[in-house]
Structures are given as C-alpha cells and as structure tokens.
Design an enzyme around this catalytic site. Structure first.
Site, PDB file in Angstrom:
ATOM      1  CE  LYS A 174      -3.910   2.008   2.568  1.00 10.77           C
ATOM      2  NZ  LYS A 174      -4.785   1.848   3.757  1.00 10.77           N
TER       3      LYS A 174
ATOM      4  CB  SER B  58      -8.097   3.752   2.824  1.00 14.55           C
ATOM      5  OG  SER B  58      -7.207   3.145   3.748  1.00 14.55           O
TER       6      SER B  58
ATOM      7  CB  SER C  86      -8.211   1.128   5.838  1.00 14.38           C
ATOM      8  OG  SER C  86      -8.879   2.363   5.805  1.00 14.38           O
TER       9      SER C  86
END
Lengths: 481, 100
Positions: free
Chosen positions: A74, A149, A173
């Site tokens: 990420k 997210s 997330s």
C-alpha cells in the site's frame, strides 16, 4: 500465459525448490497480469528493480516459504528509493530515504516488491475514490467500488495480480476492502506490527496487516511482519508466535459471541443470513454461539470522528511544503506558503477531516469532545474485554452490505464513515480482526468479521481456516480463467 | 449550517486556504459532521472518568543516550524544493524591527 500465480504459496515454493521455476518467472507473470489489468490498482510499479532482485535471487538459497513471492505494498508505507505518495498530490514526487520496518522484514525474506498500490488519499475514505490517482475498480464488477482505504491492495489480490499485499487499517481499511473484493484481510493487534515507516493517519488506531487469497497465506505473511521494533514505541514486546500453528485444528468447544448490534436491522438481511449460515455450521461442529449485548458500539462513528480526525490533524500538520512534497508556486509569506500548499496539495476529503480535527482539539472543545471520546473509548474497550474473558472469539458481518456503485457516496461527508460502522470499534479497542469471505450477494462477495483477543491472532486463523474449508467458495473473479 | 466566519476559523486552524466557491459546500458538510460528533456529548459513561489514549500497554522505555547512524545531509535535503547549500530556504518568519 503461465499460471504459476494461481498456485498456492506452498506449491510455488515446491516448484522453486525443485528448480522447475525461478523467481523471475513469478515476477514476469505478475507484471504481465498487472499490465493487462484495467483496475487502476497500482500507483507506482517497481518493475526494473523487481526483475533485478529476482535474477539476483537465482544465486541464493531458498530459506523460507515466501522466498521469491511477489508482493504489493500500500502506498502509505515508505519504500527507500521507490516513490511513496499516500495517493496524495502533496506527496506525488516523494522519494523516501529509508524503508519502513515491515519493508525491511519483507526484504529479509527475499519477497519481491512489485509496486505500490492505490488507496484513498492518506487512507481517508472507504471506497478508494479519494485517491489523487483515480479510483480503483472492483475485480468482481468494475462498476462497483473496491472498498477502501486499502483499495488497490485488496483489488490486486482479489484479481489475482499478486498473491499477497500489505494494507493498513485505521477504522476498517484492510477489512472493508477485503470484504468487498472477496479476499482475506487481517488487522493485527495494535502493537503487533511496527508502524515505523507507515505514513501516520491516526497513530493510536493505525496498524499494518496482510491481505491474501486465503487464511493460511495470511498467517504466513503475519509471521513475517510481526515483532517488536525499537523505532515504534507502541510496538509490543509480546512474544511472536507461529500464526499458522492452530490452522486445521478442531474448532469443537470454541465459544463464540455475536454482538446483537452487528446483526441489527441496519445490516442488510442477506448479509446477516450469510453470517447465520456460518453460525449454524459452527454450532453443528460443537461451538457455542451466543448473542451478546454491547452498549457502546453504537457510538462508534462520533467516537471515530473525534479521535481519528483529531489525531490526523496533528499528524498531517507536517505537510507544510518546506521539507518535502508539493510546494505552491506563489506565496508572499510563510503563512501563505502553508495555506496555499495545503489547499492545492490535499484533496477535499482530507481537507474536510483536517478542519474538523483541528476544531475538535482547539480550546474548550478538547475537553468537551476529545476527553469525552477517550472516556467512551475506555468503556467500549472494557466491554470488549469483558466479552473476550468469556468467549474465544466474536463474529459478525464486516460490513453493513456488499460493494456499491462508484460515485454513490463520494460527495456525502457522512455516509463514508458509516461504511466503517462495524470495523471502527475494533480499532478503538486495539483488538485483532479478520474479514473472511463467506458467500455472495448478487455476485458480490460478503465478508465475515472474526474478532479475537489481544495477541491471539492464531485463534482467528483457526476459526477462519475452518470456515473457509467448510464453505469452499470459488473466490476467483476471473470465472473459468 | 456553519457561517462563513466559522469555516474561515476552522480552515485557519488547519492552515488551509478556502476558495470562495467552496464555502457553501463546507458550510453544510462541516455542519453535518459536527452534528454527528456532538452525539458524543450524550453518551452515558456511567460515571467513568478514566481515559484511554492508546491500546498500547508498553511501559515508558528510554533509549541509550548514544550516537547511532544518522541520515546524510544530502539525503535529508533530497525531497526539499528550495535549498541553499546545507540549508532549506523558507520565507522570512520574523519581521523587520521597524515593522513591529
């Protein structure tokens, strides 16, 4: 096209050890898949470096099961010399000068980083749509959001572009996009994984965790990234276990609680039915499953807004246009440099959250809202502790529903918070929790939440692997491939 | 709805410029979020006064007061846009004496 990446990590490892394939075959295949994909799951690719590393590995001894495995990271986890943007314009040319602790650990195991995944800007969002680099698409239906997210990490594993990705979870997330994309995502206990090198959003809630195709491989990845780190003062001295140790064990006699709030009318009926279905299976296998009351979970949204946004406003004060990141072109004094840089550099969701966060911590509001929230947080945590003193695990849905069409909630300042209704309480208490696919509604994956006691991730994996085996779902969105 | 002045106030706290066209949107959206946040005031905590700042149970530890590896100046300056030699350049932050 080769299909080594459709094999399990165990099978790939056997092929590598038998010298039937080389790490470069895996890397080439990963890039073939990524480059052929239109999901917008990646912000930056690490192709040249990944190929170089794969070739270098040919002369190294295969010393662990994740050797040579491609992994996606990420884009809020810093990687030395590899652009790290947090999906924000304000960091879109940021080149970190050090590796996050988890990246060091991954490199020590000779896993190969293929790229940095798309996400909501600074991890603020639950749909992937707040990214400066455009939204990621859901591999099950490209009209749908992938969740957020950690949108790109969940979508890239879901679409089988990579077998493993790292995500981060502040209010859901990792678990929320994992649920929407039909993959297994775990938020470890707060302090289990070092946050050194994670671009901070809300420091008392943030945690890095693995997103994988199945439960076993998730545990393998947690084995790699868990551990104490002197560079993160909140990282725990608690002993690191082999998190695969209970996988395959009998679940008979396990005591499981379901908070009534998690199965209330707010939650979609079909989603609840899927959880009920699992409950039946567990009871048949000799587990105890009881419904329990929880008083404070219903305050999760305002609680999160106060604590997460308050912490964020402080953490994101560092983006001032001075030491790194985007700088505005025209300014006449220092204040204008700050204000214009931040105005032009941050997206709307982030700006909204920073204004609220600054307001909450200002003057008398700090007592009125922030202090009160910390008391509610204590009460909520005590409530979880009390349940987990009587039960091994807590289950329920991960989300209120399945993935929804792109654009649905983009300009609604409140609705995106409500996506995290069931996941936020876990971050408040700092407990570990997984999202596990347990079925489909209209062709879209449904996720089940498994919440465990502090530093008991192996219990979550035990139940998760059992349910996974019982349901035996086809979780590959490519159909017959 | 928040007033324009209130939006200016919170934007100033967060060091953010607000464009004229954005006021209307922020007046509504910030109001919506703040209305939600105010619900925290009504939560009955049953006389509890203890707060929880972090889930971490670590005791305070001190690192050794010794010199370890440090970042090089060139690395530190690598991502800064305005530099001069070993320094980062910023606009003047103190006024001339006659301006005070």
């Amino acid at each position: 096209m080769t299909k080594y990446l459709d094999l399990s990590i165990k099978e790939i490892n056997e092929l590598l050890k038998d010298k039937k394939i080389k790490p470069i075959d895996l890397v080439n295949e990963a890039f073939e898949r990524i480059e052929a994909s239109d999901l917008n799951a990646f912000i930056t690719l690490n192709k040249e470096e990944a190929i170089k590393e794969a070739l270098e590995l040919e002369n190294k001894e295969i010393d662990n099961i994740l050797f040579g495995i491609p992994v996606a990271i990420k884009d809020n986890i810093v990687t030395k010399g590899l652009r790290t943007t947090a999906a924000s314009h304000i960091l879109d040319d940021f080149n970190p000068i050090y590796d996050a602790e988890v990246i060091k650990k991954i490199k020590d195991k000779h896993m190969i980083i293929v790229g940095k995944t798309n996400m909501d800007e600074f991890a603020m969002g639950s749909t992937g749509e707040t990214s400066y680099f455009g939204n990621t698409l859901n591999p099950w239906d490209k009209k749908m959001v992938p969740g957020g997210s950690s949108s790109g990490s969940a979508a890239s594993v879901g679409a089988r572009l990579v077998p493993i990705a790292l995500g981060t979870d502040t209010g859901g997330s990792i678990r929320q996009p994992s649920s929407f994309c039909g993959v297994v995502g775990l938020k470890p206990t707060y302090g289990r994984v070092s946050r050194y090198g994670l671009i901070a959003f809300a420091s008392s809630l943030d945690q890095i965790g693995p997103i994988t195709r199945n439960v076993y491989e998730n545990a393998l990845m947690l084995n790699v990234i868990a551990g104490q780190d002197d560079k993160d003062m909140t990282s725990s001295y608690e002993e690191v276990k082999d998190y695969t140790c209970l996988i395959g064990e009998d679940v008979k006699g396990m005591k499981i609680a379901i908070p009534k709030f998690y199965m209330s009318e707010t939650i979609d009926k079909e989603v609840r039915d899927k959880v009920e279905n699992v409950t039946k299976i567990l009871k048949d296998k000799g587990c105890t499953v009881d419904y329990v009351d929880m008083k404070y979970v219903s305050s999760a949204i305002p609680l999160y807004q106060v604590i997460a946004l308050g912490e964020a406003s402080s953490n994101l004060a560092r983006y001032d246009g001075v030491r790194y990141g985007y700088v505005t072109k025209d300014f006449k004094d220092i204040n204008e440099l700050y204000k214009m840089t931040r105005y032009e550099g941050f997206g709307r969701e982030v700006k909204r959250r920073l204004m609220i966060g600054s307001y909450i911590l200002s003057g008398k509001n700090a007592d009125k809202y922030y202090r009160k929230a910390l008391i509610v947080r204590k009460k909520l945590t005590d409530e979880f502790k009390s349940i987990l003193s009587k039960y091994d695990l807590i289950i329920g849905p991960t989300n209120t529903n399945v993935a929804y069409p792109i654009g649905t909630k983009l300009d609604d300042a409140l609705k995106s918070f409500y996506d995290d209704l069931l996941t936020i309480p876990v971050n408040m208490a700092g407990l570990p929790a997984m999202s596990l696919p347990i079925g489909f509604k209209n062709g879209l994956p449904v996720g089940m939440h498994i919440i465990g006691n502090y530093f008991s991730e192996e219990e979550i994996y035990k139940l998760g692997s059992f349910v996974e085996k019982e349901l035996n779902l086809n979780l590959d969105p490519r159909g017959d491939k | 709805m928040l007033s324009k002045n209130e939006v200016d106030h919170v934007a100033d706290l967060a060091r953010l410029h607000v464009d004229e066209a954005e006021y209307e949107l922020y007046e509504k959206q910030l109001y919506d979020i703040l209305s939600e946040i105010k619900k925290i005031e009504d939560v009955d905590v049953e006389g509890e006064t203890e707060i929880m700042i972090s889930p971490s149970t670590n005791k305070n530890t001190y690192s050794n007061d010794s010199i370890g590896p440090m970042l090089s100046t060139s690395d530190v300056l690598k991502n800064a846009k305005h530099t001069n030699g070993d320094f980062i350049v910023v606009p003047r932050v103190v006024a001339d004496s006659e301006e005070i």
